[in-house]
Design a protein around this motif. Structure first.
Motif, PDB file in Angstrom:
ATOM      1  N   ASP A 127       0.804  -1.215   0.000  1.00  0.00           N
ATOM      2  CA  ASP A 127       0.000   0.000   0.000  1.00  0.00           C
ATOM      3  C   ASP A 127       0.838   1.268   0.000  1.00  0.00           C
ATOM      4  N   PHE A 128       1.988   1.236   0.702  1.00  0.00           N
ATOM      5  CA  PHE A 128       2.776   2.459   0.840  1.00  0.00           C
ATOM      6  C   PHE A 128       4.237   2.284   0.427  1.00  0.00           C
ATOM      7  N   LYS A 134       5.676   5.064   5.999  1.00  0.00           N
ATOM      8  CA  LYS A 134       4.317   4.542   6.129  1.00  0.00           C
ATOM      9  C   LYS A 134       4.246   3.036   5.852  1.00  0.00           C
ATOM     10  N   TRP A 137       1.671   1.130   7.778  1.00  0.00           N
ATOM     11  CA  TRP A 137       0.372   1.764   8.000  1.00  0.00           C
ATOM     12  C   TRP A 137      -0.753   0.877   7.498  1.00  0.00           C
ATOM     13  N   SER A 139      -4.319   0.483   5.582  1.00  0.00           N
ATOM     14  CA  SER A 139      -4.832   1.192   4.427  1.00  0.00           C
ATOM     15  C   SER A 139      -6.201   0.671   4.023  1.00  0.00           C
ATOM     16  N   THR A 140      -6.984   1.547   3.443  1.00  0.00           N
ATOM     17  CA  THR A 140      -8.237   1.222   2.768  1.00  0.00           C
ATOM     18  C   THR A 140      -8.320   2.135   1.546  1.00  0.00           C
ATOM     19  N   VAL A 143      -8.640   5.747   2.680  1.00  0.00           N
ATOM     20  CA  VAL A 143      -7.377   6.338   3.148  1.00  0.00           C
ATOM     21  C   VAL A 143      -6.524   6.759   1.959  1.00  0.00           C
ATOM     22  N   GLN A 144      -6.485   5.927   0.944  1.00  0.00           N
ATOM     23  CA  GLN A 144      -5.693   6.250  -0.241  1.00  0.00           C
ATOM     24  C   GLN A 144      -6.245   7.481  -0.960  1.00  0.00           C
ATOM     25  N   LEU A 203      -0.130   4.128  -3.074  1.00  0.00           N
ATOM     26  CA  LEU A 203      -0.194   5.583  -2.956  1.00  0.00           C
ATOM     27  C   LEU A 203       0.599   6.254  -4.082  1.00  0.00           C
ATOM     28  N   GLN A 712      -3.044   5.750  13.280  1.00  0.00           N
ATOM     29  CA  GLN A 712      -2.181   4.792  12.575  1.00  0.00           C
ATOM     30  C   GLN A 712      -1.201   4.115  13.537  1.00  0.00           C
ATOM     31  N   PRO A 717      -6.886   2.220  10.307  1.00  0.00           N
ATOM     32  CA  PRO A 717      -6.737   2.929   9.033  1.00  0.00           C
ATOM     33  C   PRO A 717      -7.230   4.364   9.141  1.00  0.00           C
ATOM     34  N   GLY A 719      -6.321   8.610   7.407  1.00  0.00           N
ATOM     35  CA  GLY A 719      -5.518   9.445   6.528  1.00  0.00           C
ATOM     36  C   GLY A 719      -6.091  10.839   6.453  1.00  0.00           C
TER      37      GLY A 719
END
Length: 819
Positions: A127-128, A134, A137, A139-140, A143-144, A203, A712, A717, A719
């Motif tokens: 994800d990151f 991150k 971290w 994520s969903t 969040v992105q 991301l 986080q 999750p 952001g």
């Protein structure tokens, strides 16, 4: 064309250890002919139960894994390591999801794979990113959207809250970007004999491909500096407005002076709108209230079908706002091959998007029943080992096949007719990594993104979209212009277009003609709705395609039937640019194997359908279920919460018992943990208002970044909503080496730009040379590529066949955007 095609990636072996949103990566490789082998544990992966599910069958899984084959490896088995070692040893490309059970069990180590098999390309998916603060971290998709700046531009300025876009758009953008990075690295590996390790981040991908802060903007706002976007949601409704009819709604897209004059005729030529100033889109936006009153009166007296038909007759870009049910029932999408009825694994028949590519006139992708997941662990494809030859461009000193930090497309020459965003993007991607991309244009048919304010010859948007290219001014309507283009084709590797279908043929340069001139030429074409079917000639600006595909109807405030919020986005132009660039590279790989070129065509609507495929399939099985799969949270608390400050927001997703317990502790409500009302997801949903009120109170007293980090740190999750201007100063993007500056002569100071498509062990940094003024390299190109002497060039210029920029013969200063 024939009914069969030699798959561009035939002979390429892809081992697929991807999960979740990353499943579609392997699907794109399979659609282009690679032998994709997906590894699963006994009983199948959890993806078979996730995504859009209908009667226990994951439609998302079936669609994302069509064309792949399957092999079972038990992570707890005694021979698991040996089995995986054998599979990876024989692969050309390995897709490794950081969340995979095989990685978590230390059965697969991407770094060791690169050391053990130095010719392979290994793409690590997360994800990151692996190199990121991150990295761990949670994520969903929500969040992105927040962290990638997409959320900050989604919604309406007269609404308090921004609007979360449909979640499926994340995977719809991420997979093409991952394929682009991976196939670029594979092309480089075939030239050098040395593979690569790609550190891929969701991301990073969204910042590059969805609506890039430092990327080409739409023609409707090409004169606006993206960093001047207002603090609140920008209001772009006036550019692509929507109006009610007697039975629905329509969107129109009036940009050029010709379109406005046609619109005036449709309105009955009202005197108060006849002043020449109205030819300017900016002036029309300023006086939108007066104009829109006429629009509303016009459409209020006709049905949607009548409005669309009349708009097409007048060549005013017009389309209906369609729901999912309209899309699956639309005959045009079957006629062009976008949709087909397919038997699922359980025997039910669903309407599925077939895929995004037509290669050599043949649709690839889902052409029949979805695959039966029977283990079959043997590779079918013979491995390809021959190195790739260089292209036709003279790159002496620039193309060292033994330099592991080189540009893979150095030596390729590309003739680029691409216009607006998608057209710009395909060529730019190739140019960034070394290709000599020649943008062919003329004053008679200018690129829509050359429409700039008086006295302005360059914008940041245009510079980002056309950096590293050369511009050739050439009038193809003349016999001499056609002869020059024929000579250029003979010296080229690739031709790029996104004309309306049939335009290239009318100019006398359809693929068959190009192939007669140069059998190795690769042609890339793209349009709105494909090159066949009744909609192939429809005008296809992105906002119209989003409306006709059902996306606009899904991207609106649920409590407002007029709350459409997709206007500001450029989606899917940047996505389609990647898809076409991927296919170009795939066809170049086939050319190295067979000696012949090929043609690929794509449609913007198919890129959207690929993202929302599961929802379309669900809708076809049970009307209303496609929308239901998008609606509302499945647990609580989840959503968008105001933080301290002016229009500052944070996404929080407390789904699942573990996240809920952690969230309750950090926001000061430990009593929730033992409260039976909140012990299940159903209970939490039933008391969602109480939970969200408490979370809203907590967030409102903290700045968004502080709240994000607190959550986080405990694994929830979260952001904060980033904006365009935040990206250039963001530590994490700089840390990953994704930002640099570019120097454009028309600007006094260098300005930020994206440095590369993502992190790679061996790919060279993307170039960041300036974009050309129109015709800036006309003399240079025909002199250097075709060997014309100055007297011949002068004669062709005098007769208007060649169009150099005035700066080539005068000292007239040029200017950029107002500073």
């Amino acid at each position: 064309m024939t009914d069969t095609v030699d798959p561009p990636l035939a002979g390429v072996r892809v081992l697929d250890l991807a999960e979740g949103d990353f499943q579609m990566i392997g699907r794109y490789f399979a659609d282009l002919g690679a032998d994709v082998l997906r590894v699963e544990p006994p009983g199948g992966s959890r993806d078979r139960r996730d995504g859009v599910v209908a009667e226990g069958v994951s439609l998302t899984f079936e669609i994302a894994n069509a064309g792949k084959r399957f092999v079972t490896v038990d992570p707890a088995g005694a021979t698991a390591r040996e089995d995986l070692d054998a599979l990876t040893a024989d692969a050309d490309i390995v897709l490794v999801d950081r969340r995979s059970d095989y990685v978590r069990s230390n059965l697969v180590d991407p770094a060791l794979l690169v050391d053990s098999h130095p010719e392979q390309v290994v793409t690590v998916l997360s994800d990151f990113g692996e190199l990121s603060s991150k990295k761990d971290w949670a994520s969903t998709p929500d969040v992105q959207f927040a962290l990638s700046t997409i959320l900050s531009r989604s919604g309406l300025p007269d609404r308090e809250e921004p609007l979360l876009p449909p979640a499926f758009l994340v995977s719809g953008a991420v997979a093409p970007q991952a394929v682009w990075m991976t196939v670029t690295a594979y092309y480089a590996a075939r030239r050098t004999g040395t593979g690569d390790l790609i550190d891929f981040s969701t991301l990073d991908a969204l910042v590059h491909i969805f609506d890039p802060p430092m990327g080409m903007q739409g023609s409707g706002r090409t004169g606006m500096d993206p960093f001047d976007v207002p603090h609140g949601r920008p209001d772009a409704r006036a550019l692509y407005p929507i109006f009610p009819t007697t039975d629905g709604m329509v969107r129109i897209c009036v940009l050029s002076p010709r379109q406005w004059r046609a619109m005036l005729s449709w309105l009955g030529n009202p005197e108060e709108l006849s002043a020449p100033e109205y030819d300017s889109p900016a002036y029309r936006v300023e006086h939108k209230d007066r104009i829109f009153a006429y629009y509303r009166d016009l459409f209020a007296g006709m049905t949607t079908a009548e409005a669309v038909r009349q708009g097409e007759e007048l060549r005013v870009p017009t389309t209906s706002i369609d729901e999912l049910s309209d899309v699956v029932a639309e005959p045009a999408f079957r006629a062009n091959g976008s949709l087909r009825d397919v038997a699922l694994a359980d025997g039910r028949v669903a309407t599925l998007p077939t895929g995004v590519y037509t290669v050599d006139g043949v649709r690839t992708g889902i052409t029949g029943a979805t695959p039966d997941p029977v283990p079959d662990g043997t590779w079918r494809a013979p491995r390809l080992a021959d190195p790739l030859p260089a292209g036709r461009a003279d790159t002496a000193g620039d193309d060292n096949p033994h330099d592991n930090r080189r540009l893979p497309f150095a030596g390729l020459r590309v003739l680029d007719f691409g216009v607006i965003v998608m057209g710009a993007e395909t060529g730019r991607l190739l140019a960034d990594y070394g290709a000599d991309v020649i943008k062919i244009e003329s004053t008679g048919f200018p690129d829509g993104c050359r429409q700039m304010s008086p006295g302005v010859e360059m914008t940041k948007s245009f510079a980002w979209g056309h950096r590293n290219k050369r511009s050739l001014g050439l009038d193809l309507t003349t016999d001499d212009g056609k002869a020059l283009f024929r000579a250029l084709v003979a010296e080229a590797d690739v031709v790029l277009t996104n004309f309306k279908p049939g335009t290239l043929e009318r100019l006398g340069f359809g693929y068959e003609t190009l192939a007669e001139i140069n059998p190795g030429i690769v042609l890339s074409e793209s349009s709105a709705y494909g090159d066949t079917g009744p909609w192939s000639t429809k005008m296809g600006y992105g906002p119209l395609v989003r409306a006709a595909s059902g996306l606009s109807a899904l991207w609106r405030y649920p409590d407002d039937p007029d709350g459409f919020s997709d206007t500001i986005t450029i989606y899917p132009d940047h996505v389609v640019g990647r898809l076409n660039a991927v296919a170009v590279v795939a066809l170049l790989l086939r050319r190295a194997r067979t000696g012949r070129g090929g043609v690929v065509s794509t449609a913007q609507v198919d890129a959207i359908f690929a993202a929302m495929a599961g929802h379309l399939a669900a809708e076809s099985l049970e009307p209303g279920s496609g929308l239901a799969a998008l609606c509302g949270p499945h647990d609580a608390p989840r959503g968008l919460f105001p933080a301290a400050g002016d229009d500052e927001w944070i996404i929080v997703d407390g789904h699942g018992d573990e996240h809920f317990v952690a969230l309750a502790e950090v926001i000061g409500h430990p009593e929730w943990i033992g409260d039976g009302r909140f012990s299940t997801d159903a209970g939490r949903l039933a008391h969602n208002e109480e939970l969200e009120d408490a979370l809203r109170e907590w967030a409102s007293t903290r700045d968004a970044v502080t709240a994000e980090r607190l959550l986080q740190d405990i694994g929830v999750p979260a952001g904060h909503m980033m904006r365009f201007a935040d990206v250039a100063d963001d530590h994490d993007f700089s840390e990953r080496g994704l930002l640099t500056t570019m120097t454009q002569p028309q600007f006094a100071e260098p300005f930020p730009t994206m440095a590369a498509e993502g992190r790679s062990l061996r790919l060279g940094d993307a170039r960041s040379g300036p974009a050309p003024l129109q015709g800036e390299h006309t003399r240079e190109v025909v002199r250097d590529v075709l060997g014309l002497d100055e007297a011949t060039i002068d004669d062709l210029v005098a007769r208007g066949v060649l169009e150099p920029h005035p700066s080539e013969t005068t000292s007239t200063p040029t200017t950029g955007e107002p500073q």
